[in-house]
Design a protein around this motif. Structure first.
Motif, PDB file in Angstrom:
ATOM      1  N   HIS A  51      85.473   9.191 -31.103  1.00 13.27           N
ATOM      2  CA  HIS A  51      86.751   9.408 -31.762  1.00 13.27           C
ATOM      3  C   HIS A  51      86.726   8.919 -33.203  1.00 13.27           C
ATOM      4  CE1 HIS A  51      88.683   9.068 -27.508  1.00 13.27           C
ATOM      5  NE2 HIS A  51      88.153  10.261 -27.712  1.00 13.27           N
ATOM      6  N   SER A  52      87.636   9.451 -34.003  1.00  8.30           N
ATOM      7  CA  SER A  52      87.746   9.008 -35.383  1.00  8.30           C
ATOM      8  C   SER A  52      88.570   7.725 -35.476  1.00  8.30           C
ATOM      9  CB  SER A  52      88.393  10.098 -36.244  1.00  8.30           C
ATOM     10  OG  SER A  52      89.762  10.247 -35.926  1.00  8.30           O
ATOM     11  N   THR A  53      88.229   6.899 -36.457  1.00  8.74           N
ATOM     12  CA  THR A  53      88.947   5.666 -36.730  1.00  8.74           C
ATOM     13  C   THR A  53      89.002   5.466 -38.234  1.00  8.74           C
ATOM     14  OG1 THR A  53      86.945   4.293 -36.704  1.00  8.74           O
ATOM     15  CG2 THR A  53      88.107   4.562 -34.601  1.00  8.74           C
ATOM     16  N   ILE A  54      89.828   4.516 -38.668  1.00  9.93           N
ATOM     17  CA  ILE A  54      89.811   4.078 -40.056  1.00  9.93           C
ATOM     18  C   ILE A  54      89.020   2.774 -40.110  1.00  9.93           C
ATOM     19  CG2 ILE A  54      91.176   3.155 -41.969  1.00  9.93           C
ATOM     20  CD1 ILE A  54      93.344   5.141 -41.314  1.00  9.93           C
ATOM     21  N   ASP A  55      87.936   2.801 -40.868  1.00 10.89           N
ATOM     22  CA  ASP A  55      87.114   1.612 -41.064  1.00 10.89           C
ATOM     23  C   ASP A  55      87.529   0.923 -42.359  1.00 10.89           C
ATOM     24  OD1 ASP A  55      84.895  -0.215 -40.757  1.00 10.89           O
ATOM     25  OD2 ASP A  55      83.886   0.907 -42.342  1.00 10.89           O
ATOM     26  N   HIS A  56      87.585  -0.402 -42.342  1.00 14.56           N
ATOM     27  CA  HIS A  56      87.791  -1.174 -43.567  1.00 14.56           C
ATOM     28  C   HIS A  56      86.420  -1.490 -44.135  1.00 14.56           C
ATOM     29  CE1 HIS A  56      91.674  -1.712 -41.579  1.00 14.56           C
ATOM     30  NE2 HIS A  56      92.168  -2.057 -42.754  1.00 14.56           N
ATOM     31  N   PHE A  57      86.086  -0.878 -45.284  1.00 13.19           N
ATOM     32  CA  PHE A  57      84.742  -1.084 -45.826  1.00 13.19           C
ATOM     33  C   PHE A  57      84.493  -2.559 -46.098  1.00 13.19           C
ATOM     34  CE2 PHE A  57      81.564  -1.295 -49.199  1.00 13.19           C
ATOM     35  CZ  PHE A  57      80.522  -0.640 -48.556  1.00 13.19           C
ATOM     36  N   ILE A  58      85.439  -3.221 -46.748  1.00 15.61           N
ATOM     37  CA  ILE A  58      85.387  -4.686 -46.841  1.00 15.61           C
ATOM     38  C   ILE A  58      86.223  -5.208 -45.686  1.00 15.61           C
ATOM     39  CG2 ILE A  58      85.953  -6.722 -48.227  1.00 15.61           C
ATOM     40  CD1 ILE A  58      85.546  -5.018 -50.710  1.00 15.61           C
ATOM     41  N   PRO A  59      85.620  -5.907 -44.748  1.00 19.92           N
ATOM     42  CA  PRO A  59      86.317  -6.291 -43.513  1.00 19.92           C
ATOM     43  C   PRO A  59      87.612  -7.055 -43.774  1.00 19.92           C
ATOM     44  CG  PRO A  59      83.968  -6.663 -43.299  1.00 19.92           C
ATOM     45  CD  PRO A  59      84.199  -6.323 -44.735  1.00 19.92           C
ATOM     46  N   ARG A  95      84.106   6.156 -34.245  1.00 17.88           N
ATOM     47  CA  ARG A  95      84.365   4.842 -33.651  1.00 17.88           C
ATOM     48  C   ARG A  95      83.085   4.027 -33.519  1.00 17.88           C
ATOM     49  NH1 ARG A  95      88.580   2.738 -31.413  1.00 17.88           N
ATOM     50  NH2 ARG A  95      89.659   4.740 -31.302  1.00 17.88           N
ATOM     51  N   ASP A  96      81.986   4.661 -33.127  1.00 16.45           N
ATOM     52  CA  ASP A  96      80.752   3.888 -32.968  1.00 16.45           C
ATOM     53  C   ASP A  96      80.228   3.397 -34.319  1.00 16.45           C
ATOM     54  OD1 ASP A  96      80.097   6.485 -33.726  1.00 16.45           O
ATOM     55  OD2 ASP A  96      78.428   6.687 -32.336  1.00 16.45           O
ATOM     56  N   MET A  97      80.403   4.189 -35.382  1.00 15.64           N
ATOM     57  CA  MET A  97      79.989   3.722 -36.710  1.00 15.64           C
ATOM     58  C   MET A  97      80.819   2.510 -37.123  1.00 15.64           C
ATOM     59  SD  MET A  97      77.526   5.737 -37.855  1.00 15.64           S
ATOM     60  CE  MET A  97      76.915   5.838 -36.159  1.00 15.64           C
ATOM     61  N   ASN A  98      82.107   2.563 -36.864  1.00 11.35           N
ATOM     62  CA  ASN A  98      83.014   1.465 -37.182  1.00 11.35           C
ATOM     63  C   ASN A  98      82.602   0.208 -36.422  1.00 11.35           C
ATOM     64  OD1 ASN A  98      85.206  -0.152 -37.887  1.00 11.35           O
ATOM     65  ND2 ASN A  98      86.719   1.438 -37.501  1.00 11.35           N
ATOM     66  N   GLU A  99      82.325   0.362 -35.137  1.00 11.12           N
ATOM     67  CA  GLU A  99      81.933  -0.787 -34.332  1.00 11.12           C
ATOM     68  C   GLU A  99      80.570  -1.322 -34.749  1.00 11.12           C
ATOM     69  OE1 GLU A  99      82.199   0.805 -30.413  1.00 11.12           O
ATOM     70  OE2 GLU A  99      84.399   0.582 -30.311  1.00 11.12           O
ATOM     71  N   ASN A 100      79.638  -0.446 -35.091  1.00 10.97           N
ATOM     72  CA  ASN A 100      78.320  -0.898 -35.551  1.00 10.97           C
ATOM     73  C   ASN A 100      78.420  -1.687 -36.842  1.00 10.97           C
ATOM     74  OD1 ASN A 100      77.172   0.454 -33.388  1.00 10.97           O
ATOM     75  ND2 ASN A 100      76.541   2.230 -34.585  1.00 10.97           N
ATOM     76  N   ASN A 101      79.305  -1.238 -37.737  1.00  7.93           N
ATOM     77  CA  ASN A 101      79.476  -1.912 -39.019  1.00  7.93           C
ATOM     78  C   ASN A 101      80.080  -3.296 -38.832  1.00  7.93           C
ATOM     79  OD1 ASN A 101      79.578  -2.366 -41.770  1.00  7.93           O
ATOM     80  ND2 ASN A 101      81.436  -1.168 -42.083  1.00  7.93           N
ATOM     81  N   GLY A 102      81.067  -3.397 -37.962  1.00  2.77           N
ATOM     82  CA  GLY A 102      81.687  -4.691 -37.685  1.00  2.77           C
ATOM     83  C   GLY A 102      82.191  -5.351 -38.955  1.00  2.77           C
TER      84      GLY A 102
END
Length: 224
Positions: free
Chosen positions: A87-95, A114-121
């Motif tokens: 699924h799509s999510t909004i990632d905060h590039f600077i956490p 979602r997996d990219m967002n979770e991998n980035n953490g």
């Protein structure tokens, strides 16, 4: 495959256009976010979970970026869709927990699987798709893996390698997705316009590496 309408062209781990926020962004996101931050000087992730005002512009961001993940350059269904693609999510590039004041700022948002967002953490060591150069990454069609291109400067190559590792861009299931897309293309089950709409980096590499003219017969033997 579901098609998405044409929007600003983007490529996998290539420069993503910085678009303007949607109308009423301040009222819907920034203003309530600032009120929350003023009341919570050092918010935790738990605090943020009950003040996710950025989700109010998820639809606008998804549509503005054509449903294409900023990091993987693959089309993704919207949150709540039951399709198998993440699924799509909004990632905060600077956490958020590192720089809370950017938690409700449009320029800090990246639309992402979602997996990219979770991998980035909470990692700060990946390249920013808003600011990278257009020739830093290339696709090896025989292994289906992404690597730093020969034109990428030696200064940025280590960070490119860390980006690939952190986001797991060369892990499964994303490799399986690339295999399926390339296999469909070389066997004529999907056309070039569809690849361009849904997987723009793969389309770019097909053109740049002249796959149609040079490697189609060989790739047909590799890809089912």
């Amino acid at each position: 495959m579901a098609l998405v309408r044409k929007k600003p062209r983007r490529e996998d781990m290539m420069r993503v256009p910085e678009l303007d926020p949607p109308p009423n962004f301040d009222a819907r996101v920034r203003t309530p976010g600032e009120a929350f931050l003023n009341a919570h000087q050092n918010p935790t992730n738990q605090d943020f979970r009950t003040h996710t005002y950025w989700t109010r512009v998820h639809t606008e961001m998804y549509e503005s970026y054509n449903g294409i993940c900023s990091y993987s350059a693959s089309w993704m269904p919207r949150a709540g869709d039951q399709a198998p693609t993440p699924h799509s999510t909004i990632d905060h590039f600077i956490p958020r927990v590192i720089e809370p004041r950017l938690a409700y700022e449009w320029q800090n948002f990246r639309i992402a699987r979602r997996d990219m967002n979770e991998n980035n953490g909470e990692n700060m060591d990946i390249v920013d798709p808003f600011h990278i150069q257009n020739d830093w990454f290339e696709l090896d069609f025989l292994t289906c893996r992404i690597k730093a291109s020969s034109t990428a400067h030696s200064i940025v190559r280590p960070r490119i390698a860390r980006t690939l590792q952190i986001l797991r861009l060369n892990d499964y299931p994303i490799i399986d997705q690339r295999v399926g897309v390339i296999g469909d293309f070389v066997h004529g089950r999907v056309d070039s316009p569809t690849i361009e709409r849904l997987f723009p980096f793969i389309a770019r590499e097909i053109t740049r590496q002249k796959i149609v003219q040079t490697l189609i017969p060989a790739l047909r033997a590799v890809y089912p």
